[in-house]
Design an enzyme around this catalytic site. Structure first.
Site, short mmCIF file in Angstrom:
data_model
loop_
_atom_site.label_atom_id
_atom_site.label_comp_id
_atom_site.label_asym_id
_atom_site.label_seq_id
_atom_site.Cartn_x
_atom_site.Cartn_y
_atom_site.Cartn_z
N HIS A 229 17.75 -24.30 31.24
CA HIS A 229 18.67 -24.87 30.25
C HIS A 229 20.00 -24.12 30.19
O HIS A 229 20.52 -23.85 29.10
CB HIS A 229 18.01 -24.89 28.86
CG HIS A 229 16.81 -25.80 28.78
ND1 HIS A 229 15.52 -25.36 28.64
CD2 HIS A 229 16.73 -27.15 28.85
CE1 HIS A 229 14.69 -26.38 28.60
NE2 HIS A 229 15.39 -27.48 28.73
N GLU A 253 15.66 -25.19 37.35
CA GLU A 253 16.61 -26.20 36.86
C GLU A 253 17.67 -25.57 35.97
O GLU A 253 17.37 -24.71 35.15
CB GLU A 253 15.80 -27.24 36.09
CG GLU A 253 16.62 -28.27 35.36
CD GLU A 253 15.72 -29.27 34.66
OE1 GLU A 253 14.55 -29.44 35.07
OE2 GLU A 253 16.17 -29.89 33.69
N TRP A 419 26.71 -18.61 27.62
CA TRP A 419 27.87 -17.90 28.10
C TRP A 419 28.75 -18.93 28.77
O TRP A 419 29.89 -18.95 28.84
CB TRP A 419 27.47 -16.77 29.06
CG TRP A 419 27.02 -17.27 30.39
CD1 TRP A 419 25.78 -17.72 30.73
CD2 TRP A 419 27.79 -17.42 31.54
NE1 TRP A 419 25.74 -18.13 32.01
CE2 TRP A 419 26.98 -17.95 32.56
CE3 TRP A 419 29.13 -17.14 31.87
CZ2 TRP A 419 27.44 -18.21 33.86
CZ3 TRP A 419 29.57 -17.40 33.15
CH2 TRP A 419 28.74 -17.94 34.13
#
Ligand code: EZ4
Ligand code: CO
Length: 419
Positions: A229, A253, A419
């Site tokens: 994620h 992913e 971030w």
């Protein structure tokens, strides 16, 4: 001769044309919000397109209803490519998640109409089936590693051959992707966004033991996937990829945000674990470098968020040149209309990889009766003409829109993340 009045126009009706007579947006919330475009033609055939953008639904609804629907009336429903080009290039402000979801809704509705008129399931118009079924992966998640493995066993028993594993992170109160309701996880969970606390250090310690235990318990004949994620820096993702190599994950992913596509070079340098990214992408421009430099193995762009079937085929075509396969997003915020479109696309595209499949609730399935079905870890779109999905408008009207947001993340010191 330069007679402007005689220049051909897309809205001109030719022999065999199918004029659009009505286009309107239907918003419903059978447990979660869905925005659907319904396009109707002069001879009564209609098509459906999904325009749902999780947490920002009404922006797309207004874009479609106020700015796109007036452009559709009178146009030839058969001119799918030209309509796509008209809406994309004609807007002047190209791309973006809102605009591309709006174009996707039109595109999918027009493909639905064309296939209904042809009397064929949509995949037949996309070149026909390239495989027998669409392999899907399901989500097993739990608070602890043992809970997660118990869930994975349940998925195996249901026939799944590929399972995404997410587990709670010790020391963090809640973890995105880990739910209490196992079958019907819904990440958009509140009237105002939930705030989760995140620690990459704690998370990075929690995933390798999960995969070690999973291989021990589940064996090697099941594909295991994991979704980050977008929560790691490239070098952190490189380390996690390396740590997981012994357990042969099918993919990692959304390792890191991909606004800077070159960021994936750093991950690639450090691990042979396959990489997938792209569920938030809205166009081929978001993945051009990722694909051309072979920085990823699977592209997760979806029909609804990346400009419809017409544009997703273009992305898949580019990906095919570079050995990148499809791995389309398939969470619950993609309505059954999008799931059906994904299945027709997935059945027909040569470089299909895998399809995500999170089950919708019974309420959602009742609002969107559909022909697709699950068997033995595979989905099939069914043989109905068109997409094979309908919308029960009377039932949909019983579920008014409810504002809902995806959670946000802060680090332990309060800094907004990712971030
Ligand atoms: O966070 O669909 O792979 N699936 C996911 C999903 C997404 C939501 C966002 O709308 O990452 O849970
Ligand atoms: Co994801």
């Amino acid at each position: 001769m330069n007679d402007m009045s005689a220049s051909p126009s897309a809205s001109q009706i030719h022999h065999g044309a199918l004029p659009i007579t009505d286009a309107r947006v239907i918003i419903t919330c059978p447990g979660r919000n869905f925005v659907t475009l319904k396009i109707t033609t002069a001879e009564g055939t209609y098509g459906l397109g999904d325009a749902t953008l999780n947490g920002r639904e009404l922006a797309v609804a207004a874009y479609v209803q106020e700015h796109v629907c007036p452009l559709l009336i009178g146009r030839d429903a058969h001119r799918i490519e030209d309509t796509w080009q008209y809406l994309y290039k004609g807007a002047y402000w190209r791309g973006g998640p809102v605009g591309m979801a709006a174009i996707a809704a039109v595109d999918v509705a027009l493909w639905d109409i064309k296939a209904k008129v042809a009397g064929l399931p949509l995949y037949q118009l996309l070149g026909g089936a390239c495989r027998n079924h669409v392999t899907v992966y399901g989500h097993a998640n739990g608070e602890t590693i043992d809970d997660t493995i118990a869930e994975a066993r349940r998925y195996q028993a249901m026939g799944y051959r590929a399972i995404r594993l997410q587990t709670g992170v010790p020391g963090l109160a809640s973890t995105y992707g880990v739910s209490r309701d196992k079958m019907f996880y819904e990440p958009a969970d509140a009237h105002l966004p939930t705030e989760n606390v995140w620690s990459s250090e704690k998370y990075l310690r929690s995933v390798p033991p999960l995969f070690a235990a999973a291989r021990e318990a589940l064996g090697w004949d099941v594909h295991l996937l994991h979704d980050i994620h977008h929560r790691l820096t490239p070098i952190e993702a490189g380390r996690l990829g390396k740590d997981l190599e012994p357990y042969r994950p099918f993919w990692l992913e959304d390792a890191t945000p991909a606004e800077n596509q070159a960021a994936f070079r750093l991950i690639r340098q450090h691990t042979t674990t396959p990489l997938a990214v792209g569920e938030t992408f809205s166009s081929i421009w978001n993945c051009k470098q990722l694909i051309e430099e072979q920085l990823i193995d699977y592209i997760r762009a979806t029909v609804v968020h990346a400009g419809g079937i017409t544009h997703l085929r273009r992305i898949a075509g580019l990906a095919d040149l570079y050995g990148v396969r499809t791995g389309c997003h398939g969470a619950t915020d993609l309505s059954p209309v999008s799931m059906a479109a994904a299945l027709h696309f997935g059945l027909s595209v040569p470089n299909f990889g895998i399809q995500e499949y999170m089950r919708h609730t019974a309420e959602t399935d009742a609002v969107f009766p559909h022909a697709y079905g699950f068997e033995g870890g595979m989905l099939s779109p069914g043989e109905q003409a068109g997409l094979g999905v309908d919308l029960d408008e009377a039932l949909a009207a019983q579920y008014p829109y409810r504002r809902a947001y995806l959670p946000v993340n802060r680090l332990e010191d309060g800094t907004m993340f990712n971030w």
